[in-house]
Design an enzyme around this catalytic site. Structure first.
Site, PDB file in Angstrom:
ATOM      1  N   ASN A 264       0.806  -1.221   0.000  1.00 23.05           N
ATOM      2  CA  ASN A 264       0.000   0.000   0.000  1.00 23.05           C
ATOM      3  C   ASN A 264       0.841   1.274   0.000  1.00 23.05           C
ATOM      4  O   ASN A 264       0.521   2.241  -0.696  1.00 23.05           O
ATOM      5  CB  ASN A 264      -0.950   0.022   1.205  1.00 23.05           C
ATOM      6  CG  ASN A 264      -1.942   1.167   1.123  1.00 23.05           C
ATOM      7  OD1 ASN A 264      -2.711   1.258   0.168  1.00 23.05           O
ATOM      8  ND2 ASN A 264      -1.904   2.066   2.089  1.00 23.05           N
TER       9      ASN A 264
ATOM     10  N   TRP B 102      -4.607  10.550 -14.157  1.00 24.78           N
ATOM     11  CA  TRP B 102      -4.749   9.504 -13.139  1.00 24.78           C
ATOM     12  C   TRP B 102      -5.658   8.375 -13.590  1.00 24.78           C
ATOM     13  O   TRP B 102      -5.526   7.231 -13.110  1.00 24.78           O
ATOM     14  CB  TRP B 102      -5.253  10.095 -11.825  1.00 24.78           C
ATOM     15  CG  TRP B 102      -6.618  10.713 -11.861  1.00 24.78           C
ATOM     16  CD1 TRP B 102      -6.917  12.024 -12.079  1.00 24.78           C
ATOM     17  CD2 TRP B 102      -7.877  10.048 -11.666  1.00 24.78           C
ATOM     18  NE1 TRP B 102      -8.277  12.225 -12.036  1.00 24.78           N
ATOM     19  CE2 TRP B 102      -8.892  11.034 -11.785  1.00 24.78           C
ATOM     20  CE3 TRP B 102      -8.243   8.728 -11.405  1.00 24.78           C
ATOM     21  CZ2 TRP B 102     -10.245  10.732 -11.655  1.00 24.78           C
ATOM     22  CZ3 TRP B 102      -9.597   8.424 -11.274  1.00 24.78           C
ATOM     23  CH2 TRP B 102     -10.581   9.414 -11.397  1.00 24.78           C
TER      24      TRP B 102
ATOM     25  N   TRP C  70      -6.396   6.711  -6.148  1.00 27.23           N
ATOM     26  CA  TRP C  70      -5.815   7.448  -7.261  1.00 27.23           C
ATOM     27  C   TRP C  70      -6.183   8.924  -7.214  1.00 27.23           C
ATOM     28  O   TRP C  70      -5.348   9.799  -7.480  1.00 27.23           O
ATOM     29  CB  TRP C  70      -6.229   6.815  -8.595  1.00 27.23           C
ATOM     30  CG  TRP C  70      -5.281   5.716  -8.965  1.00 27.23           C
ATOM     31  CD1 TRP C  70      -5.438   4.380  -8.748  1.00 27.23           C
ATOM     32  CD2 TRP C  70      -3.984   5.882  -9.562  1.00 27.23           C
ATOM     33  NE1 TRP C  70      -4.325   3.689  -9.177  1.00 27.23           N
ATOM     34  CE2 TRP C  70      -3.425   4.586  -9.673  1.00 27.23           C
ATOM     35  CE3 TRP C  70      -3.251   6.975 -10.001  1.00 27.23           C
ATOM     36  CZ2 TRP C  70      -2.160   4.376 -10.234  1.00 27.23           C
ATOM     37  CZ3 TRP C  70      -1.988   6.767 -10.546  1.00 27.23           C
ATOM     38  CH2 TRP C  70      -1.457   5.488 -10.656  1.00 27.23           C
TER      39      TRP C  70
END
Length: 464
Positions: free
Chosen positions: A338, A356, A379
């Site tokens: 992560n 993105w 994102w």
């Protein structure tokens, strides 16, 4: 007339209200309707498809112990799925379908059409810990910042608790594995066998994590060379483990965790609250599934990043070791740590100024734990376009991130053997060392210079 159970993103026996109701009614048929064309449109990763298939095979055996026959039906997309379900119910003389909700807009619209087709579709919510719409600010609106949402979430749990549906008691007669045909998908698949099925995780992996790693989770979770996370995200993504069950197990073992945010276990609970936050956002702002920027000022942004830059990022060839090692991890394993997801997302959107949406889609196409709400939220957080996103001027320096979270370069060397002969001191940005010392390495030059890329990103964001 009778009912059938429709298995969707709830591949589990525990905390499954639709299944519990089906057993109470004596339902003897459960269906799963695969939709390869829809999966492709939604960028389902091949490794996630295989992970689903394995859990469906396991679920078919478990349902057999309840006297429920599992039937796999195939459709193309959601429109065809509706037709297949209606035809199946007509053939079986069923007028009621029992199922659990799915939060995304396409799924909600599909369910609405099914309900309008004449079938009685009974739905239960078990996808989040607290139901969407139940955590609101004083004006009755969804929170747009995580911390007040978290505080309201905790207050509500303190007041009403968390309720799981009890697991039904199955027959003691073991099912005959040979009598149940394995599930097959007309969809690309990659081997997911390094991830055990959820019953093993619940019985063995999670108890070990809770006993030995939970209280150190806050200190270890950001270091990719340490196995300090619980690894439950793939199971949550397909509904093989219930988020309510997870939260309840934690709170029963550590009851003070919902009152003390400094508690050693709170950081792990906080990740579950973040998951709820993004799913609640999807409930209140369904247009997020259509690619909308949560901060509308970026809706018409013209991202200048090139396809060449995106491809270098996607292949792990940026010249920044922590970024490249993270992308290699994703390509080789179907998963990414992560902390590294934040680093590589920041790099793509701010160092390379690539839209993105491209990174969001690439992640979904490769992640075993691909989940729309969490992926979209992450994102947009990294790109500073989302709800409670990082400020646009916060731009991760991939070199200092690498020095902080992989200080000896253990993770980098695992996925970038090109750098195996580079000393720890230089592993985070090895170009000058390689050049000066004549080290044999195939490692590539950086595609951008950090300081210049940072200034370019600041100028881009300021223009909006």
């Amino acid at each position: 007339m009778s009912s059938i159970l429709w298995i969707r993103r709830d591949l589990r026996i525990h905390d499954n209200p639709a299944l519990s109701e089906a057993i109470a009614q004596g339902v003897n048929i459960a269906v799963f309707i695969s939709t390869p064309k829809q999966w492709q449109q939604h960028d389902l990763a091949p490794i996630k498809a295989d992970f689903m298939r394995r859990h469906l095979d396991r679920l078919a055996l478990q349902l057999d112990a309840f006297g429920i026959e599992f039937i796999h039906l195939s459709a193309t997309d959601f429109a065809h799925q509706q037709q297949v379900l209606l035809q199946f119910c007509q053939a079986k003389g069923c007028d009621t379908v029992l199922a659990n909700t799915e939060p995304e807009d396409d799924e909600v619209v599909r369910d609405r059409h099914i309900a309008q087709s004449g079938l009685h579709l009974k739905l239960w919510q078990c996808d989040t810990i607290l139901p969407p719409g139940s955590v609101l600010n004083k004006q009755g609106d969804m929170f747009k910042v995580f911390t007040p949402f978290k505080n309201a979430w905790l207050k509500r749990v303190q007041q009403v608790g968390i309720e799981c549906v009890p697991s039904p008691a199955a027959s003691t007669v073991l099912p005959n594995d040979a009598s149940i045909a394995p599930v097959t998908f007309d969809y690309p698949q990659l081997d997911s066998s390094t991830w055990p099925c959820s019953d093993t995780v619940m019985a063995e992996v999670l108890p070990r994590f809770w006993q030995y790693k939970l209280l150190n989770y806050a200190a270890t979770r950001d270091f990719p060379s340490i196995k300090g996370t619980s690894g439950i995200s793939p199971y949550l993504a397909i509904g093989a483990i219930s988020p309510r069950w997870l939260a309840l197990q934690l709170i029963q073992a550590q009851p003070e965790v919902i009152y003390d945010q400094q508690h050693g276990a709170f950081t792990w609970l906080n990740e579950l609250i973040w998951r709820d936050f993004y799913r609640h956002l999807l409930f209140h702002f369904p247009n997020l599934v259509k690619g909308d920027n949560f901060q509308t000022k970026y809706q018409l942004a013209q991202w200048p990043g090139s396809d060449e830059a995106f491809n270098a990022w996607a292949q792990g060839r940026t010249g920044y070791p922590i970024v490249d090692a993270a992308m290699r991890q994703l390509l080789h394993t179907g998963w990414m740590h992560n902390r590294l997801r934040m680093v590589v997302a920041s790099f793509l959107t701010k160092h390379l100024l690539v839209d993105w949406h491209k990174g969001e889609r690439f992640f979904m196409q490769h992640l075993i734990d691909g989940d729309f709400s969490a992926n979209n939220g992450g994102w947009q957080w990294a790109a500073s376009t989302g709800c409670d996103a990082q400020p646009y001027f916060r731009i991760f320096n991939p070199i200092t991130q690498s020095q902080k979270f992989d200080p000896q370069g253990e993770f980098i060397r695992k996925y970038l053997p090109e750098l195996k002969n580079v000393p720890d001191k230089y592993i985070h940005f090895p170009h000058e060392y390689i050049e000066k010392n004549g080290v044999v390495s195939d490692y590539w030059q950086p595609i951008v210079e950090h300081k210049q890329a940072r200034l370019r990103a600041l100028a881009f964001y300021k223009s909006y």
